[in-house]
Scaffold this active site. Structure first.
Site, PDB file in Angstrom:
ATOM      1  N   HIS A 202       0.820  -1.210   0.000  1.00  0.00           N
ATOM      2  CA  HIS A 202       0.000   0.000   0.000  1.00  0.00           C
ATOM      3  C   HIS A 202       0.853   1.258   0.000  1.00  0.00           C
ATOM      4  CE1 HIS A 202      -3.057  -2.996   0.967  1.00  0.00           C
ATOM      5  NE2 HIS A 202      -3.802  -2.198   0.239  1.00  0.00           N
ATOM      6  N   GLU A 444     -10.570 -11.391  -4.593  1.00  0.00           N
ATOM      7  CA  GLU A 444      -9.138 -11.237  -4.322  1.00  0.00           C
ATOM      8  C   GLU A 444      -8.570 -12.407  -3.532  1.00  0.00           C
ATOM      9  OE1 GLU A 444      -8.492  -7.513  -2.269  1.00  0.00           O
ATOM     10  OE2 GLU A 444     -10.229  -7.784  -0.987  1.00  0.00           O
ATOM     11  N   ASP A 468      -4.141  -8.534  -4.113  1.00  0.00           N
ATOM     12  CA  ASP A 468      -4.261  -9.616  -3.147  1.00  0.00           C
ATOM     13  C   ASP A 468      -4.422 -10.961  -3.844  1.00  0.00           C
ATOM     14  OD1 ASP A 468      -3.923  -8.583  -0.532  1.00  0.00           O
ATOM     15  OD2 ASP A 468      -5.770  -7.454  -0.806  1.00  0.00           O
ATOM     16  N   CYS A 515      -9.619  -3.706 -10.128  1.00  0.00           N
ATOM     17  CA  CYS A 515      -9.218  -2.488  -9.421  1.00  0.00           C
ATOM     18  C   CYS A 515      -7.844  -2.622  -8.776  1.00  0.00           C
ATOM     19  CB  CYS A 515     -10.264  -2.085  -8.387  1.00  0.00           C
ATOM     20  SG  CYS A 515     -10.441  -3.291  -7.066  1.00  0.00           S
TER      21      CYS A 515
HETATM   22  C1  PEP Z   1      -6.349  -5.461  -4.411  1.00  0.00           C
HETATM   23  O1  PEP Z   1      -6.111  -6.292  -3.534  1.00  0.00           O
HETATM   24  O2  PEP Z   1      -6.037  -5.615  -5.594  1.00  0.00           O
HETATM   25  C2  PEP Z   1      -7.019  -4.194  -4.061  1.00  0.00           C
HETATM   26  C3  PEP Z   1      -7.435  -3.360  -4.985  1.00  0.00           C
HETATM   27  O3  PEP Z   1      -7.158  -3.896  -2.754  1.00  0.00           O
HETATM   28  P1  PEP Z   1      -5.945  -3.397  -1.843  1.00  0.00           P
HETATM   29  O4  PEP Z   1      -4.768  -3.119  -2.740  1.00  0.00           O
HETATM   30  O5  PEP Z   1      -6.389  -2.190  -1.115  1.00  0.00           O
HETATM   31  O6  PEP Z   1      -5.705  -4.573  -0.943  1.00  0.00           O
HETATM   32 MG    MG Z   2      -7.023  -6.099  -1.601  1.00  0.00          MG
END
Ligand code: PEP
Ligand code: MG
Length: 583
Positions: A202, A444, A468, A515
Site C-alpha cells: 500500500h 481477491e 491480493d 481495481c
Molecule cells: C487489491 O487487492 O487488488 C485491491 C485493490 O485492494 P488493496 O490493494 O487495497 O488490498
Molecule cells: Mg485487496
C-alpha cells in the site's frame, strides 16, 4: 564518489534532489540540537509528555474496568500496571532529562538513547518473562514519543520536518507505512526511496497516487546515503544515482523534462471518449484513499471512482471515525463526482494497513488473519456504523458498496444481512437513503475466483483485486521485499484466474472490473481487454496513459493473440507474447 543503487521502481518519473534520511517508526526519531537557553523548556516538554502518558494509562485502566470483558480484564489491567511501572521508573522518566541537559539535544533523541541503554541490559537477562518485557518498554517509549509530538504543539514528526524543508527533498527510509505516506500528501516531497517494501504494497500504491517517483527494496540505501547528499531518483528504472557528475545531471534533467512533456501531452486526451479503435467503449475509473484525492480524479478525467479505500479515513488517529464523520466524507465524494459512480469499499484493515494502537483500535493482524470483511463481521458495531454512513451518503450521488476479501457463502450472506439491517434501522429512524444500492464483492482470494458462481448469484457486481489475488495465489507477501521478485502478475495461474473470472462474469451479465494494480499497468491493458475486461479502476496518475493505450488498441487484433497467450504454458514464451501485444 558517484554510484548507483538498484531497487524496485514503484512509481515512475525522475526526481533530482537532496537525500533526507527519515525514520518511520515512532522510535526512530529525529536528532537535533537545542540552544542552551531552551534546554529547560525541552526538559519541561519531556515532563509534560510523561504526564500525558500517565493520564492515558489511567484512562485506559478505567476503560478496562468499565467495559466488562470477563477474563481479559485481569490480563489487560496487568498490562497497564506493567506499563505504569516502566513509565515511573527513574531510568525511564528521569534519565532522559539528564541526557537533554548533557547533550543539549531534543527530548525524543534523549529518550531514544536511554531506551537503547535499557534494551541493551535486557539482552543480558536470562529470565524469559523479563526478556519479553522489552516489548512493553518499547511500547511505553512509543507512547511518550507520540505524546512529545503533541506536547510540542506539533503533528506527526514526519510532516513537521518536511514543512521546514525545500521542495527537492527526497525521503530515504528503511520502510514507510501507508499511514506515514498519507501524511506526505500535503507536503512537498520530490520522491521517496525505501530499503524494504514490494511493488503492490500500500505504500507503493500511495506513492503512485501522490505522483512522485518512488523506489522500494533498495536494501542498503540507509547505510550508503548521507544526509543532504545530491541524488537522482529514476522511479521508472528503479535506480538511485548518488552524487552524479554534471554530465549525468544534464542527461537526467533532460529526461525529467521529457517526462513532464509526455504528461502534458496526455492531458489532451482527457475529455475524449474512451473507446478502442473498433469502437468498443471502455470504462476507466479511479482509485482513491481520501476525499482530498478528488482533485486528482477530476484531472484524470475518470468516469467514476471505482475504489474508495475507506480504511484510510481510519488511519493516523487514535479513535475510530463516527457515523457523522464518515457520512460527511462519503457524501463529499458522492457529491464531488456529480452523479458518476462512486464505489465505496468497506473497511479493509489488517496486514500492512494496521491502525494506530489507541485504546479503541484493533490490534494489527496478518494478511491471513482477521482482515477486511472478517474483521467487520467480527465487529458488527463498527461495520454497522460504516454501512449506515454509506447508505445515508447514497442519496447524494451514485454510491455503491464494495466488500473486500469475501471468500465464503456465509460471509456473503452475513454481509447482505448487515446491509439489510442497517437499512431497516435507517427506515425506522425516518432517514433517507437509496434503497436499491448495489452491493458488490472483491474477488481477491483464489477461493472466490474458483467458486465464482456463488458470488455471481448473490452480488450486483464484482471487482477483481489483483494485488491480493496474486499475493494469495502465489503465496507471496506483497510487502516483503525478499520475495518481491516472485510476485508475478503474468504467472499462468494468475492469468487463468483473472481471465476466467472476467469471462464467467460477462457470461452471467454481472458487471466486473479490475481495481488492483494490474488495471493501471499500461503493459497489461491490451491483455486485460483481450480477457474481455471493459471496466478498469486505477490510480488517477495511471488513467491517462491507460486511456491512450485503449485508444490505440484494436480488439480484432488483440483477441486472437490473447486467446493464444491463454493456451501457452511456457512462461517465457508467454511473457514475450504479452510484450508483442504492446508493439
Ligand atoms: C487489491 O487487492 O487488488 C485491491 C485493490 O485492494 P488493496 O490493494 O487495497 O488490498
Ligand atoms: Mg485487496
Amino acid at each position: 564518489m558517484s554510484f548507483v543503487l538498484h531497487g524496485l521502481g514503484v512509481s515512475g518519473g525522475i526526481a533530482i534532489g537532496h537525500a533526507h534520511l527519515v525514520t518511520s517508526t515512532s522510535l526512530e526519531v529525529d536528532h537535533y540540537q537545542i540552544p542552551a537557553e531552551f534546554v529547560t523548556k525541552e526538559v519541561k516538554r519531556f515532563d509534560r509528555a510523561i504526564k500525558q502518558v500517565r493520564s492515558e494509562l489511567d484512562q485506559l485502566e478505567s476503560d478496562i474496568h468499565t467495559s466488562h470483558r470477563g477474563d481479559a480484564t485481569a490480563d489487560m489491567a496487568a498490562f497497564v500496571t506493567v506499563h505504569r511501572m516502566i513509565l515511573e521508573d527513574p531510568s525511564f522518566a528521569e534519565a532522559p532529562k539528564d541526557i537533554i541537559r548533557r547533550d543539549t539535544c531534543n527530548a525524543e533523541w534523549a529518550l531514544k538513547l536511554q531506551l537503547d541503554e535499557i534494551l541493551a541490559h535486557f539482552a543480558e537477562v536470562q529470565d524469559e518473562y523479563l526478556r519479553e518485557r522489552k516489548t512493553d518498554v518499547r511500547q511505553v517509549a512509543e507512547r511518550v514519543v507520540a505524546a512529545l509530538s503533541g506536547a510540542g504543539g506539533q503533528g506527526s514528526a514526519v510532516p513537521e520536518k518536511l514543512r521546514a524543508r525545500a521542495e527537492d527533498t527526497i525521503l530515504v527510509a528503511k520502510d514507510l507505512s501507508p499511514a506515514d505516506v498519507i501524511l506526505f500528501k500535503d507536503h512537498q516531497v520530490a520522491a521517496f526511496v525505501t530499503d524494504l517494501g514490494g511493488s503492490t504494497s500500500h505504500t507503493a500504491i500511495l506513492a503512485r497516487s501522490l505522483k512522485i517517483p518512488a523506489i522500494v527494496a533498495l536494501h542498503t540505501s540507509r547505510e550508503l546515503l548521507r544526509e543532504d547528499e545530491l541524488i537522482i531518483v529514476d522511479g521508472t528504472q528503479g535506480a538511485v544515482i548518488v552524487d552524479p557528475d554534471e554530465t549525468v545531471l544534464a542527461e537526467y534533467r533532460l529526461k525529467q523534462h521529457q517526462w513532464k512533456l509526455e504528461r502534458q501531452k496526455l492531458a489532451r486526451i482527457k475529455t475524449a471518449a474512451t473507446e478502442t479503435l473498433d469502437g468498443v467503449r471502455v470504462e476507466l475509473h479511479a482509485n482513491i484513499e481520501l476525499p482530498s484525492d478528488l482533485d486528482a480524479v477530476r484531472q484524470s478525467g475518470a468516469a467514476g471512482v471505482g475504489l474508495f479505500r475507506s480504511e484510510f479515513l481510519f488511519m493516523n488517529r487514535k479513535d475510530l471515525p463516527n457515523e457523522e464523520e464518515q457520512f460527511e466524507a462519503y457524501r463529499a465524494v458522492a457529491e464531488g463526482m456529480k452523479g458518476k459512480p462512486v464505489v465505496i469499499r468497506t473497511l479493509d484493515i489488517g496486514a500492512d494497513k494496521s491502525l494506530d494502537n489507541g485504546p479503541d483500535q484493533p490490534a494489527p493482524t496478518s494478511a491471513l488473519g482477521l482482515r477486511a470483511i472478517r474483521y467487520c463481521l467480527a465487529e458488527p458495531g463498527i461495520f454497522n456504523t460504516q454501512l449506515r454512513a454509506i447508505l445515508r451518503a447514497s442519496r447524494y450521488g451514485d454510491v455503491r458498496i464494495l466488500i473486500p476479501m469475501l471468500a465464503s457463502w456465509t460471509e456473503i450472506k452475513q454481509t447482505l444481512l448487515a446491509v439489510a439491517r442497517a437499512k431497516e434501522q435507517l427506515k425506522d429512524e425516518n432517514r433517507k437513503f437509496t434503497g436499491e444500492i448495489q452491493v458488490g464483492g472483491m474477488i481477491e482470494i483464489p477461493a472466490a475466483a474458483i467458486a465464482l458462481p456463488m458470488f455471481l448469484k448473490q452480488l450486483d457486481f464484482l471487482s477483481i483485486g489483483t494485488n491480493d489475488l496474486i499475493q494469495y495465489t502465489l503465496a507471496i507477501d506483497r510487502t516483503d521485499d525478499t520475495v518481491a521478485h516472485l510476485y508475478d502478475p503474468l504467472h499462468p495461474a494468475v492469468l487463468h484466474l483473472v481471465s476466467t473470472v472476467i469471462r464467467q462474469a460477462n457470461m452471467a451479465g454481472v458487471p466486473v472490473a479490475v481495481c488492483g494494480e494490474m488495471a493501471g499497468d499500461v503493459h497489461l491493458t491490451r491483455l486485460l481487454l483481450g480477457f474481455g475486461l471493459r471496466h478498469f479502476s486505477m490510480h488517477p496518475a495511471n488513467l491517462l496513459p491507460v486511456k491512450q493505450r485503449v485508444l490505440m488498441s484494436s480488439l480484432s487484433e488483440i483477441d486472437p493473440a490473447v486467446a493464444k497467450i491463454l493456451r501457452t504454458d511456457d512462461p517465457e514464451k508467454l511473457r514475450s507474447m504479452v510484450e508483442k501485444l504492446n508493439l
